[in-house]
Design a protein around this motif. Structure first.
Motif, short mmCIF file in Angstrom:
data_model
loop_
_atom_site.label_atom_id
_atom_site.label_comp_id
_atom_site.label_asym_id
_atom_site.label_seq_id
_atom_site.Cartn_x
_atom_site.Cartn_y
_atom_site.Cartn_z
N THR A 141 0.81 -1.22 0.00
CA THR A 141 0.00 0.00 0.00
C THR A 141 0.84 1.27 0.00
OG1 THR A 141 -0.12 0.17 2.43
CG2 THR A 141 -1.72 -1.25 1.33
N ASN A 142 2.18 1.13 -0.01
CA ASN A 142 3.02 2.32 0.06
C ASN A 142 3.07 3.08 -1.26
OD1 ASN A 142 3.61 2.01 2.69
ND2 ASN A 142 5.76 1.46 2.43
N ARG A 143 3.04 2.32 -2.35
CA ARG A 143 3.21 2.96 -3.65
C ARG A 143 1.85 3.21 -4.30
NH1 ARG A 143 6.65 0.72 -8.90
NH2 ARG A 143 5.74 2.18 -10.38
N ASP A 144 1.60 4.44 -4.64
CA ASP A 144 0.42 4.86 -5.42
C ASP A 144 -0.91 4.79 -4.67
OD1 ASP A 144 2.06 5.30 -7.60
OD2 ASP A 144 1.72 3.31 -8.46
N PHE A 145 -0.95 4.28 -3.43
CA PHE A 145 -2.24 4.12 -2.77
C PHE A 145 -2.85 5.45 -2.34
CE2 PHE A 145 -2.71 -0.38 -2.82
CZ PHE A 145 -4.02 -0.61 -2.46
N ASP A 146 -2.04 6.46 -2.21
CA ASP A 146 -2.59 7.78 -1.86
C ASP A 146 -2.95 8.59 -3.10
OD1 ASP A 146 -2.40 7.39 0.89
OD2 ASP A 146 -0.30 8.00 0.92
N THR A 147 -2.57 8.12 -4.26
CA THR A 147 -2.86 8.86 -5.50
C THR A 147 -3.69 8.03 -6.46
OG1 THR A 147 -0.70 8.13 -6.35
CG2 THR A 147 -0.81 10.33 -5.32
N ARG A 148 -3.12 6.93 -6.97
CA ARG A 148 -3.83 6.09 -7.95
C ARG A 148 -3.60 4.62 -7.61
NH1 ARG A 148 -2.99 6.29 -14.53
NH2 ARG A 148 -4.76 4.96 -15.06
N PRO A 149 -4.38 4.06 -6.70
CA PRO A 149 -4.18 2.67 -6.29
C PRO A 149 -4.39 1.71 -7.46
CG PRO A 149 -5.66 3.81 -4.78
CD PRO A 149 -5.49 4.69 -5.98
N PRO A 150 -3.51 0.71 -7.63
CA PRO A 150 -3.66 -0.23 -8.74
C PRO A 150 -4.66 -1.34 -8.46
CG PRO A 150 -1.66 -0.70 -7.52
CD PRO A 150 -2.25 0.53 -6.90
N PHE A 151 -5.13 -1.43 -7.22
CA PHE A 151 -6.12 -2.45 -6.86
C PHE A 151 -6.77 -2.08 -5.53
CE2 PHE A 151 -1.87 -3.89 -5.55
CZ PHE A 151 -2.03 -4.01 -4.19
N ALA A 152 -7.97 -2.61 -5.32
CA ALA A 152 -8.58 -2.53 -3.99
C ALA A 152 -8.02 -3.70 -3.17
CB ALA A 152 -10.09 -2.63 -4.09
N LEU A 153 -7.95 -3.52 -1.87
CA LEU A 153 -7.37 -4.55 -0.99
C LEU A 153 -8.35 -4.87 0.13
CD1 LEU A 153 -4.95 -6.31 -0.07
CD2 LEU A 153 -4.08 -4.29 1.14
N ILE A 154 -8.73 -6.14 0.25
CA ILE A 154 -9.59 -6.59 1.33
C ILE A 154 -8.78 -7.53 2.22
CG2 ILE A 154 -11.71 -7.79 1.99
CD1 ILE A 154 -12.24 -5.23 0.45
N LEU A 155 -8.65 -7.16 3.49
CA LEU A 155 -7.95 -7.99 4.47
C LEU A 155 -9.00 -8.66 5.35
CD1 LEU A 155 -5.23 -5.39 5.53
CD2 LEU A 155 -5.02 -7.19 3.82
N ALA A 156 -8.80 -9.93 5.66
CA ALA A 156 -9.81 -10.66 6.44
C ALA A 156 -9.13 -11.52 7.49
CB ALA A 156 -10.67 -11.53 5.52
N GLY A 157 -9.80 -11.63 8.64
CA GLY A 157 -9.22 -12.45 9.71
C GLY A 157 -10.09 -12.41 10.96
N CYS A 158 -9.52 -12.81 12.07
CA CYS A 158 -10.23 -12.89 13.34
C CYS A 158 -10.30 -11.51 14.00
CB CYS A 158 -9.54 -13.90 14.26
SG CYS A 158 -9.79 -15.60 13.69
N PRO A 159 -11.14 -11.37 15.04
CA PRO A 159 -11.42 -10.05 15.61
C PRO A 159 -10.24 -9.31 16.24
CG PRO A 159 -13.17 -11.55 16.17
CD PRO A 159 -12.09 -12.37 15.54
N ASP A 160 -9.16 -10.00 16.53
CA ASP A 160 -8.02 -9.27 17.12
C ASP A 160 -7.19 -8.55 16.06
OD1 ASP A 160 -7.04 -11.53 15.96
OD2 ASP A 160 -5.83 -12.19 17.67
N LEU A 161 -7.69 -8.56 14.83
CA LEU A 161 -6.99 -7.92 13.72
C LEU A 161 -6.78 -6.44 13.96
CD1 LEU A 161 -5.96 -9.46 11.37
CD2 LEU A 161 -8.02 -8.92 10.09
N HIS A 162 -7.79 -5.77 14.50
CA HIS A 162 -7.67 -4.33 14.77
C HIS A 162 -6.51 -4.05 15.72
CE1 HIS A 162 -10.37 -1.48 12.93
NE2 HIS A 162 -11.34 -2.39 12.90
N ASP A 163 -6.39 -4.88 16.76
CA ASP A 163 -5.30 -4.69 17.71
C ASP A 163 -3.94 -4.95 17.06
OD1 ASP A 163 -7.13 -4.11 19.68
OD2 ASP A 163 -7.22 -6.18 20.43
N ILE A 164 -3.88 -5.98 16.23
CA ILE A 164 -2.63 -6.31 15.54
C ILE A 164 -2.22 -5.15 14.64
CG2 ILE A 164 -1.58 -7.83 13.81
CD1 ILE A 164 -3.36 -10.09 14.94
N LEU A 165 -3.18 -4.63 13.88
CA LEU A 165 -2.85 -3.54 12.95
C LEU A 165 -2.61 -2.22 13.68
CD1 LEU A 165 -5.41 -4.31 10.10
CD2 LEU A 165 -2.96 -4.81 10.14
N GLY A 166 -2.97 -2.16 14.96
CA GLY A 166 -2.74 -0.95 15.74
C GLY A 166 -1.31 -0.79 16.22
N ARG A 167 -0.50 -1.82 16.03
CA ARG A 167 0.91 -1.72 16.45
C ARG A 167 1.61 -0.65 15.63
NH1 ARG A 167 1.55 -8.29 16.32
NH2 ARG A 167 0.20 -8.71 18.11
#
Length: 263
Positions: A141-167
């Motif tokens: 997501t570092n390249r082009d995602f703030d201007t022209r993203p080349p794809f949409a991205l869906i991340l899926a997992g268990c409910p502690d995902l928010h905490d993991i991504l909060g690191r």
């Protein structure tokens, strides 16, 4: 096996066919939100406890997106780490993964941009990845995602995902998430309809589960579709063994004991 219940085939078994999917309100709402994320070429997050239909929801939504002209690239290789995920995505796209691991993210983004297709990348079970692995995914997501993203991205997992991504190392990825949805279980009314849906697909010509048995199934399963499948099938086997024409409370409670499920 279920001749005494007058069924053509065994219900409640895994079935990948689209018409096997029960369209619960939770599934439909998650699907709608993922489609919005796809149209915005944004990042979405879907969370659910085990057995609550996350992968089924992803499969359902992928079908809807493909009907609208999107190409969905799916990976559930998270247990093998980010490199396995990225390689599987390269193969799904039809591009050859680069030899060096450090180039996997950048080359994938470049290959996506070169297709001129409407792409949606879905990565399932990402809670199984290490923080270093998630850091590699963040590079997607570092390249082009703030201007022209080349794809949409869906991340899926268990409910502690928010905490993991909060690191701290992953904070920039979390900030880019436009859509987030937490799948809940079926309601009691939906559980009844869910049972009817799968029984009808198995050829049911009459009532199979007595009303108290359905309420008991919902109580034991707490609306978890996978647990509902297991309990219902085990209770049906008990009913056949008992020579019953319908499934009652006794068979549901026997199934709960056998599966070691408590209300």
């Amino acid at each position: 096996m279920f001749e005494s219940l007058e069924l053509d085939k065994i219900p409640f078994l895994p079935d990948p066919s689209p018409d096997s999917i029960f369209p619960s309100e939770q599934l439909m709402e998650a699907g709608r939100r993922m489609i919005v994320a796809a149209k915005a070429t944004a990042i979405g997050l879907v969370e659910a406890e085990t057995g609550f239909g996350k992968t089924t929801t992803l499969r359902y939504t992928a079908g809807k997106l493909e009907e609208q002209g999107y190409r969905v690239l799916y990976s559930n290789e998270s247990t093998g780490g980010a490199c396995n995920v990225l390689r599987s995505l390269h193969y799904a796209l039809g591009s050859k993964p680069p030899h060096f691991k450090a180039d996997l993210s950048q080359k994938f983004v470049e290959a996506c941009a070169a297709t001129n297709e409407r792409l949606v990348v879905v990565i399932d079970e990402i809670q199984l990845m290490s923080e270093d692995g998630l850091q590699q995914l963040r590079l997607l997501t570092n390249r082009d995602f703030d201007t022209r993203p080349p794809f949409a991205l869906i991340l899926a997992g268990c409910p502690d995902l928010h905490d993991i991504l909060g690191r701290s190392r992953l904070a920039s990825l979390k900030k880019r998430i436009l859509m987030s949805y937490h799948l809940q279980g079926l309601t009691e009314d939906e559980a009844k309809l869910y049972l009817e849906h799968h029984l009808n697909r198995a050829g049911a010509r009459r009532k199979i589960f007595e009303a108290p048995a359905i309420r008991e199934l919902f109580g034991y399963s707490r609306g978890n579709p996978r647990m509902l499948n297991q309990l219902a099938l085990t209770a049906m086997i008990a009913a056949v063994a008992d020579g019953k024409a319908t499934v009652g409370l006794d068979q549901v409670r026997q199934a709960a004991r056998e599966l070691e499920v408590r209300p």
